[in-house]
Design an enzyme around this catalytic site. Structure first.
Site, short mmCIF file in Angstrom:
data_model
loop_
_atom_site.label_atom_id
_atom_site.label_comp_id
_atom_site.label_asym_id
_atom_site.label_seq_id
_atom_site.Cartn_x
_atom_site.Cartn_y
_atom_site.Cartn_z
N ASP A 164 -6.94 3.63 20.15
CA ASP A 164 -6.29 2.33 20.02
C ASP A 164 -7.01 1.53 18.95
OD1 ASP A 164 -4.29 0.40 21.58
OD2 ASP A 164 -6.07 -0.75 21.02
N ASN B 236 -2.11 -8.46 12.46
CA ASN B 236 -0.73 -8.89 12.21
C ASN B 236 -0.64 -10.40 12.05
OD1 ASN B 236 0.70 -6.46 12.15
ND2 ASN B 236 0.91 -6.36 14.36
N HIS C 192 2.90 -8.67 9.32
CA HIS C 192 3.31 -7.40 9.92
C HIS C 192 3.41 -6.28 8.89
CE1 HIS C 192 4.12 -8.71 14.05
NE2 HIS C 192 4.48 -9.86 13.51
N ASP D 59 1.74 -2.71 9.34
CA ASP D 59 2.42 -1.43 9.22
C ASP D 59 1.64 -0.48 8.32
OD1 ASP D 59 4.44 -2.26 10.88
OD2 ASP D 59 5.87 -2.71 9.28
N GLU E 186 0.02 0.17 18.71
CA GLU E 186 -1.12 0.61 17.89
C GLU E 186 -1.93 1.70 18.58
OE1 GLU E 186 -2.50 -3.06 20.23
OE2 GLU E 186 -0.68 -2.28 19.33
#
Length: 294
Positions: free
Chosen positions: A169, A177, A182, A186, A212
């Site tokens: 994780d 973010n 965002h 990404d 994530e």
């Protein structure tokens, strides 16, 4: 007409190009048949539109166009039933024209068949890839990963070879973010996925498990060796330079939990133990690898 159609295609005027090609073939077939006879074979060119109709048009429009094409074909045949060619040629020359037209139509039908088969095969390949992979990272998606792991665990039941699970994780991903947007998030997911994939073996299964979070399944790997693999991924992320679009450095670390499949396990229980180890990693300060509790 073909030159204009070619230029129209180059300008993305597809409707104009298709109309010109249709008109040329229809007129050419009619002129050839009327001038030198039905036996010349010019009418065969009309048949090439049949597969093209159903590929380029909606079903209802294709059926209407097919009916119109059939009517035109029959009308041309009936016309030549009641009239003689306007410019007949010698039988030997007529045979030569017929064989030439027949050969061209065969070649073009063969090409069209190959072209449509290639299109269908490519589309099926893309659909299959979309069905089994995550669109952002290119890793397996959760559904397909579950299918692959269940097959691997069935092999475990037969051979008793070790299977290890790593749940990874990204630390503080929400703040990435929130602070950088965002789109940057990404890009981080894509890069992290690539690093995880690069640091594991080709036979290891890797999926985007959600958000994530990533899941790696390592066949023929015990708990200790899986820990080494997870540490290798964690260290590889630390050596990467992470920069936002504005040039500001981003600190990217990853936490991981490791478990090993047991004889009385199912898929959920094995992953849940890796999840609990991941939570201990988060509680312990993040950027670390924890093993399942004994």
């Amino acid at each position: 007409m073909y030159i204009v159609a070619y230029r129209a295609l180059g300008r993305k005027q597809n409707g104009l190009a298709i109309t010109l090609i249709w008109a040329e073939v229809i007129l050419h077939a009619a002129l050839g048949v009327v001038l030198i006879g039905w036996e010349s074979g010019f009418h065969y060119y009309l048949l090439m539109f049949i597969p093209a109709l159903f590929v380029s048009m909606r079903l209802r429009g294709a059926v209407v166009a097919l009916a119109g094409l059939w009517s035109y074909y029959v009308a041309l045949y009936l016309l030549m039933w009641f009239m003689k060619p306007l410019q007949p040629i010698a039988p030997g020359a007529l045979l030569g024209v017929f064989l030439f037209n027949l050969s061209v139509v065969f070649v073009m039908f063969g090409y069209l068949s190959f072209f449509y088969l290639t299109m269908v095969t490519s589309a099926n390949r893309k659909l299959r890839r979309m069905a089994i992979t995550d669109s952002l990272t290119g890793l397996f998606n959760r559904r397909h990963m579950t299918h692959l792991v269940e097959r691997e665990l069935a092999r475990f039941q037969r051979n008793r070879h070790p299977v290890a699970f790593i749940v990874l994780d990204i630390d503080h991903f929400k703040s990435i973010n929130d602070e950088h947007g965002h789109e940057t998030g990404d890009h981080v997911l894509e890069d992290v996925a690539s690093i995880i994939k690069a640091q594991l073996r080709t036979q290891d299964l890797v999926a985007r498990w959600g958000g994530e979070e990533f899941l790696a399944v390592l066949p023929d790997t015990n708990l200790q060796n899986a820990q080494v693999s997870a540490e290798r991924v964690r260290e590889a992320l630390l050596t990467q330079d992470w920069l936002a679009p504005n040039g500001k450095r981003i600190d990217i670390t990853i936490s991981a939990g490791v478990s090993e499949f047991r004889r009385d396990d199912d898929l959920n229980s094995a992953i849940n133990r890796a999840d609990r180890a991941l939570y201990r990693s988060k509680d312990g300060g993040r950027n670390r690898v924890e093993l399942e509790a004994v």
